[in-house]
Design an enzyme around this catalytic site. Structure first.
Site, PDB file in Angstrom:
ATOM      1  N   CYS A  96      78.923  60.477 -29.863  1.00 13.76           N
ATOM      2  CA  CYS A  96      77.597  59.992 -30.289  1.00 13.76           C
ATOM      3  C   CYS A  96      76.730  61.173 -30.724  1.00 13.76           C
ATOM      4  O   CYS A  96      76.971  61.755 -31.776  1.00 13.76           O
ATOM      5  CB  CYS A  96      76.941  59.149 -29.205  1.00 13.76           C
ATOM      6  SG  CYS A  96      75.570  58.155 -29.849  1.00 13.76           S
ATOM      7  N   HIS A 174      80.423  55.213 -27.891  1.00 13.38           N
ATOM      8  CA  HIS A 174      80.473  55.737 -26.525  1.00 13.38           C
ATOM      9  C   HIS A 174      81.735  55.270 -25.812  1.00 13.38           C
ATOM     10  O   HIS A 174      81.711  54.290 -25.061  1.00 13.38           O
ATOM     11  CB  HIS A 174      79.248  55.280 -25.734  1.00 13.38           C
ATOM     12  CG  HIS A 174      77.990  55.979 -26.099  1.00 13.38           C
ATOM     13  ND1 HIS A 174      77.643  57.219 -25.590  1.00 13.38           N
ATOM     14  CD2 HIS A 174      76.979  55.617 -26.929  1.00 13.38           C
ATOM     15  CE1 HIS A 174      76.480  57.589 -26.088  1.00 13.38           C
ATOM     16  NE2 HIS A 174      76.057  56.643 -26.908  1.00 13.38           N
ATOM     17  N   GLU A 176      83.010  56.545 -23.301  1.00 11.34           N
ATOM     18  CA  GLU A 176      82.893  56.847 -21.868  1.00 11.34           C
ATOM     19  C   GLU A 176      82.122  55.784 -21.096  1.00 11.34           C
ATOM     20  O   GLU A 176      81.979  55.882 -19.852  1.00 11.34           O
ATOM     21  CB  GLU A 176      82.207  58.206 -21.686  1.00 11.34           C
ATOM     22  CG  GLU A 176      80.690  58.191 -21.628  1.00 11.34           C
ATOM     23  CD  GLU A 176      79.973  57.914 -22.940  1.00 11.34           C
ATOM     24  OE1 GLU A 176      78.731  57.847 -22.948  1.00 11.34           O
ATOM     25  OE2 GLU A 176      80.662  57.757 -23.982  1.00 11.34           O
TER      26      GLU A 176
END
Length: 235
Positions: A96, A174, A176
């Site tokens: 990002c 994202h 994660e």
């Protein structure tokens, strides 16, 4: 094998990205740029370590823009550090804000997107074995312009979603994300941002909880493909 993981704020976590790197034998050196105490005055001074001391650099997301003059005190040296890493052949996986920073460091640019992307989004991918179509979690207002020599891998109607340049890769989404991380974001302004954009944060959080295992599986595959096909220089 040492990996430098850059957390720009205290609400960002490595999640399944960090878990997979650790499983593969990477020793994660996590550095926090803006502490919780400085969150509302983020123009701190930060000394980035020498990227040549690492085998991998992973700059994560950020609530601030690469173009925000209020954080230029650390964004400018971070871009220089990413440029040095790339020039020396140290792989970078930008997430990002980290992907936008990688683009800017290598001669691209960051600009405001025509609209934010918030929540789960499918992407159009040219290489699904590297970047799967998703869905991937999004929370951003900016987008990058590709640096010279970069190859775009994935995109949406809003903008580019993944690019490869040399041994590095930038991601707009994202991978994660976890329920805990999203809860942190929502509790620190993200709830209002989503509602202002017409997105129901409660529904998004419930979907993140429901699909956590599938999301982590996609992320593990993405990390594996990045390491074997991009970072290794085999693409």
């Amino acid at each position: 094998m040492r990996a430098l993981l850059i957390k720009h704020d205290h609400l960002t976590f490595a999640g399944p990205v960090g878990e997979r790197l650790t499983e593969l034998g990477w020793d994660l050196d996590e550095r926090l740029v803006v502490s919780a105490e400085d969150h509302h005055a983020p123009g701190v001074q930060f000394d980035f370590p020498d990227p040549l001391d690492y085998g991998l650099i992973v700059p994560m997301g950020s609530p601030w823009s690469v173009n925000d003059p209020g954080v230029a005190s650390w964004v400018t040296p971070e871009l220089a550090m990413l440029g040095k890493a790339h020039a020396a052949g140290v792989p970078v996986l930008g997430v990002c804000f980290g992907g936008q920073a990688l683009a800017a460091a290598l001669g691209g640019a960051v600009e405001r997107a025509p609209r934010p992307e918030l929540g789960w989004v499918d992407v159009e991918t040219d290489d699904p074995s590297l970047v799967a179509p998703g869905p991937w979690f999004q929370f951003h207002y900016d987008r990058w312009r590709l640096p010279p020599g970069a190859v775009e891998i994935a995109r949406t109607a809003v903008g580019s979603q993944a690019f490869v340049i040399g041994r590095s890769m930038g991601l707009q989404f994202h991978p994660e994300i976890t329920p805990f991380e999203l809860e942190c974001w929502l509790g620190h302004g993200g709830d209002a941002h989503m509602r202002a954009a017409g997105v129901d944060p409660d529904a998004v959080l419930e979907e993140v909880r429901r699909t956590e295992a599938d999301s982590a599986r996609r992320t593990r595959a993405l990390v594996d493909a990045f390491l074997t096909r991009v970072a290794a220089g085999d693409r």
